[in-house]
Write a protein that holds these residues in place. Structure first.
Motif, short mmCIF file in Angstrom:
data_model
loop_
_atom_site.label_atom_id
_atom_site.label_comp_id
_atom_site.label_asym_id
_atom_site.label_seq_id
_atom_site.Cartn_x
_atom_site.Cartn_y
_atom_site.Cartn_z
N ARG A 19 -2.77 -15.99 -11.30
CA ARG A 19 -2.97 -14.88 -10.37
C ARG A 19 -1.65 -14.14 -10.21
O ARG A 19 -0.65 -14.73 -9.77
N LEU A 20 -1.67 -12.89 -10.55
CA LEU A 20 -0.52 -12.03 -10.38
C LEU A 20 -0.60 -11.33 -9.03
O LEU A 20 -1.69 -10.99 -8.56
N SER A 21 0.56 -11.11 -8.43
CA SER A 21 0.64 -10.39 -7.17
C SER A 21 1.54 -9.18 -7.31
O SER A 21 2.52 -9.22 -8.07
N CYS A 22 1.20 -8.14 -6.59
CA CYS A 22 2.01 -6.92 -6.56
C CYS A 22 2.22 -6.54 -5.09
O CYS A 22 1.29 -6.07 -4.43
N ALA A 23 3.42 -6.76 -4.60
CA ALA A 23 3.76 -6.40 -3.23
C ALA A 23 4.21 -4.95 -3.20
O ALA A 23 5.17 -4.58 -3.89
N ALA A 24 3.52 -4.15 -2.39
CA ALA A 24 3.78 -2.71 -2.35
C ALA A 24 4.39 -2.31 -1.02
O ALA A 24 4.04 -2.85 0.02
N SER A 25 5.30 -1.35 -1.08
CA SER A 25 5.89 -0.80 0.14
C SER A 25 6.21 0.66 -0.09
O SER A 25 6.34 1.11 -1.24
N ALA A 49 -6.80 -3.08 -15.40
CA ALA A 49 -7.60 -3.11 -14.17
C ALA A 49 -7.12 -2.04 -13.21
O ALA A 49 -5.91 -1.80 -13.11
N PHE A 50 -8.09 -1.42 -12.53
CA PHE A 50 -7.79 -0.31 -11.64
C PHE A 50 -8.60 -0.46 -10.36
O PHE A 50 -9.73 -0.93 -10.39
N MET A 51 -7.99 -0.04 -9.25
CA MET A 51 -8.77 -0.03 -8.01
C MET A 51 -8.24 1.05 -7.08
O MET A 51 -7.06 1.44 -7.16
N HIS A 52 -9.12 1.52 -6.18
CA HIS A 52 -8.71 2.46 -5.16
C HIS A 52 -8.62 1.70 -3.85
O HIS A 52 -9.53 0.95 -3.50
N THR A 53 -7.53 1.87 -3.13
CA THR A 53 -7.29 1.05 -1.95
C THR A 53 -8.14 1.46 -0.75
O THR A 53 -8.26 0.69 0.20
N ALA A 54 -8.72 2.64 -0.77
CA ALA A 54 -9.50 3.11 0.38
C ALA A 54 -10.99 3.03 0.14
O ALA A 54 -11.77 3.55 0.94
N ILE A 70 -9.40 -7.53 -9.99
CA ILE A 70 -8.37 -6.89 -9.19
C ILE A 70 -8.86 -6.85 -7.75
O ILE A 70 -10.03 -6.60 -7.48
N SER A 71 -7.95 -7.15 -6.82
CA SER A 71 -8.31 -7.16 -5.41
C SER A 71 -7.09 -6.83 -4.58
O SER A 71 -5.97 -6.73 -5.10
N GLN A 72 -7.30 -6.69 -3.27
CA GLN A 72 -6.17 -6.35 -2.40
C GLN A 72 -6.25 -7.11 -1.09
O GLN A 72 -7.33 -7.52 -0.65
N ASN A 73 -5.11 -7.28 -0.48
CA ASN A 73 -4.99 -7.80 0.87
C ASN A 73 -4.27 -6.72 1.67
O ASN A 73 -3.04 -6.59 1.56
N ASN A 74 -5.01 -5.95 2.42
CA ASN A 74 -4.41 -4.82 3.12
C ASN A 74 -3.34 -5.26 4.12
O ASN A 74 -2.33 -4.59 4.31
N ALA A 75 -3.60 -6.40 4.78
CA ALA A 75 -2.65 -6.87 5.79
C ALA A 75 -1.30 -7.19 5.17
O ALA A 75 -0.26 -7.08 5.82
N LYS A 76 -1.31 -7.59 3.90
CA LYS A 76 -0.06 -7.97 3.23
C LYS A 76 0.43 -6.88 2.29
O LYS A 76 1.44 -7.06 1.62
N ASN A 77 -0.30 -5.76 2.23
CA ASN A 77 0.07 -4.67 1.30
C ASN A 77 0.28 -5.22 -0.11
O ASN A 77 1.28 -4.91 -0.78
#
Length: 124
Positions: A19-25, A49-54, A70-77
């Motif tokens: 599992r790869l992670s991408c921390a965004a800021s 892989a592509f995704m829209h965050t909204a 591909i997935s996201q954790n909004n709380a952790k950006n």
């Protein structure tokens, strides 16, 4: 300024998972197109892989469909790439990419923010 930091790469045997992670800021909006690309030695960078965050949009390259998610954790950006049933041909440097807009293109040139990459090596 958007910053992306990948982690989670490594070496695994064929059939394994990572599992790869991408921390965004630095995003100023919530509607962002996030993507994972990969580049193997001597080959062009390709989107996997592509995704829209909204919303609920996701899209995958044919070569990884049903194996990568591909997935996201909004709380952790943070955006993730779960990779299952890995194959030796998945060996590459994996990059997180972003653009503060909709996912209107899968081309490398569409994305204007990139991480430094994380290496994935799959042995047979």
């Amino acid at each position: 300024q958007v910053q992306l930091v990948e982690s989670g790469g490594g070496s695994v045997q064929a059939g394994g998972s990572l599992r790869l992670s991408c921390a965004a800021s630095g995003f100023t909006a919530t509607n962002n197109c996030m993507a994972w690309f990969r580049q193997a030695p001597g080959k062009e960078r390709e989107g996997v892989a592509f995704m829209h965050t909204a919303g609920t949009y996701t899209n995958y390259a044919d070569s990884v469909k049903a194996r990568f998610t591909i997935s996201q954790n909004n709380a952790k950006n943070t955006v993730y790439l779960q990779m299952n049933s890995l194959k030796p041909e998945d060996t590459a440097m994996y990059y997180c990419a972003a653009r503060s807009a909709g996912c209107f293109s899968r081309q490398v040139t569409y994305f204007n923010s990139w991480g430094q990459g994380t290496q994935v090596t799959v042995s047979s």
